[in-house]
Design an enzyme around this catalytic site. Structure first.
Site, PDB file in Angstrom:
ATOM      1  N   MET A 177      -2.913 -45.678 -47.452  1.00  0.00           N
ATOM      2  CA  MET A 177      -2.271 -46.938 -47.126  1.00  0.00           C
ATOM      3  C   MET A 177      -3.319 -47.968 -46.722  1.00  0.00           C
ATOM      4  O   MET A 177      -4.520 -47.689 -46.725  1.00  0.00           O
ATOM      5  CB  MET A 177      -1.255 -46.744 -45.999  1.00  0.00           C
ATOM      6  CG  MET A 177      -0.023 -45.936 -46.402  1.00  0.00           C
ATOM      7  SD  MET A 177       1.231 -45.966 -45.123  1.00  0.00           S
ATOM      8  CE  MET A 177       2.439 -44.886 -45.881  1.00  0.00           C
ATOM      9  N   CYS A 178      -2.881 -49.140 -46.346  1.00  0.00           N
ATOM     10  CA  CYS A 178      -3.764 -50.253 -46.033  1.00  0.00           C
ATOM     11  C   CYS A 178      -4.341 -50.116 -44.630  1.00  0.00           C
ATOM     12  O   CYS A 178      -4.016 -49.212 -43.881  1.00  0.00           O
ATOM     13  CB  CYS A 178      -2.997 -51.568 -46.159  1.00  0.00           C
ATOM     14  SG  CYS A 178      -2.122 -51.750 -47.726  1.00  0.00           S
ATOM     15  N   GLN A 179      -5.243 -51.034 -44.293  1.00  0.00           N
ATOM     16  CA  GLN A 179      -5.832 -51.079 -42.956  1.00  0.00           C
ATOM     17  C   GLN A 179      -5.678 -52.489 -42.408  1.00  0.00           C
ATOM     18  O   GLN A 179      -5.853 -53.490 -43.136  1.00  0.00           O
ATOM     19  CB  GLN A 179      -7.306 -50.707 -43.005  1.00  0.00           C
ATOM     20  CG  GLN A 179      -7.571 -49.278 -43.446  1.00  0.00           C
ATOM     21  CD  GLN A 179      -7.838 -48.343 -42.289  1.00  0.00           C
ATOM     22  OE1 GLN A 179      -8.562 -48.654 -41.364  1.00  0.00           O
ATOM     23  NE2 GLN A 179      -7.237 -47.174 -42.346  1.00  0.00           N
ATOM     24  N   ILE A 191      -7.101 -54.968 -45.482  1.00  0.00           N
ATOM     25  CA  ILE A 191      -7.651 -54.436 -46.730  1.00  0.00           C
ATOM     26  C   ILE A 191      -6.570 -53.558 -47.348  1.00  0.00           C
ATOM     27  O   ILE A 191      -5.918 -52.777 -46.657  1.00  0.00           O
ATOM     28  CB  ILE A 191      -8.975 -53.674 -46.536  1.00  0.00           C
ATOM     29  CG1 ILE A 191      -8.851 -52.569 -45.481  1.00  0.00           C
ATOM     30  CG2 ILE A 191     -10.086 -54.641 -46.162  1.00  0.00           C
ATOM     31  CD1 ILE A 191     -10.113 -51.719 -45.357  1.00  0.00           C
TER      32      ILE A 191
END
Length: 251
Positions: A1-3, A75
């Site tokens: 997943m995203c950060q 990100i």
């Protein structure tokens, strides 16, 4: 997943140390990046569908003298929606004469709320759809500009609805406050006097905050995973909502 990365401070503060730590994780999260930072009531927003390690926009951001009291960066590792500029976080909308910025880490399954107002997604992500719905519901809930406390209570009522459809870690800011909601993983810390050294967890880079700050400065940092080693990061629990104003957590 995203950060995710968020910063809230009581004075315009340099965020590039933390952003560098976030960008180091972009090899895995290479489907886009973005950063939004407020300057008084104004907002600067940089997004790209290329990863933060390779994007020329990211190189521009690293050279830009960012000093802000509210910052949201992201990100992306795509789950829903194609890799495209319109699907790059953070997303921005206007409400009550202020810019609002939103970034999401997670995956919402079958969340298709009815959108009938001025807030509609441009791209095809679950994230922007949830943000559009959230702005719509905030506008419906308050006839006039609400206080930070009123907004926090409304958000506490609204956020469990999309969160019931999957992971819903998010950062939200209107330039006055930073809201952080945890569904699976989110961490926060506060830096205040006496400031000390900090070292990035993913890069051999450190900074002496004591040499760059005053005793009155306060900075809150929120990130998906702790960005530094040796600092007092706190893990948020699932369903937790925190609001930060002028570098302080409001109970």
């Amino acid at each position: 997943m995203c950060q995710l990365l968020g910063m809230n401070a009581n004075t315009p503060t340099d965020v590039m140390f933390s952003f560098t730590g976030l960008a180091m994780r972009a090899d895995e999260h290479k489907d886009g990046f973005g950063i939004a930072f407020f300057e008084d009531r104004g907002l600067r927003l940089f997004v790209d569908h290329h990863g933060a390690r390779s994007s020329p926009v990211a190189e521009l951001v690293k050279r830009y003298p960012i000093r802000s009291d509210n910052v949201i960066a992201h990100i992306r590792k795509a789950t829903q929606g194609r890799v495209a500029l319109e699907n790059s976080h953070p997303f921005m909308r206007e409400l009550w004469g202020r810019y609002w910025v939103f970034a999401h880490n997670g995956d919402l399954k079958d969340f298709h709320p009815r959108l009938h107002g001025a807030f509609r997604p441009v791209g095809d992500t679950d994230s922007e759809r949830a943000f559009s719905w959230l702005m719509q519901e905030l506008a419906k809930a308050h006839a006039a500009v609400p206080t930070i406390g009123e907004l926090t209570r409304t958000l506490a009522e609204l956020l469990p609805l999309p969160a019931a459809h999957g992971a819903f870690n998010l950062l939200l800011s209107n330039g006055q406050a930073l809201w952080a909601h945890a569904s699976t993983r989110l961490h926060w810390l506060q830096r205040r006097h006496p400031f000390s050294h900090a070292r990035l967890a993913d890069e051999d880079l450190s900074v002496d905050f004591a040499a760059l700050t005053t005793p009155a400065d306060r900075v809150a940092i929120v990130a998906t995973e702790p960005l530094t080693a040796g600092e007092d990061w706190h893990a948020m629990v699932p369903g937790e909502l925190r609001v930060f104003v002028r570098g302080e957590h409001l109970a």
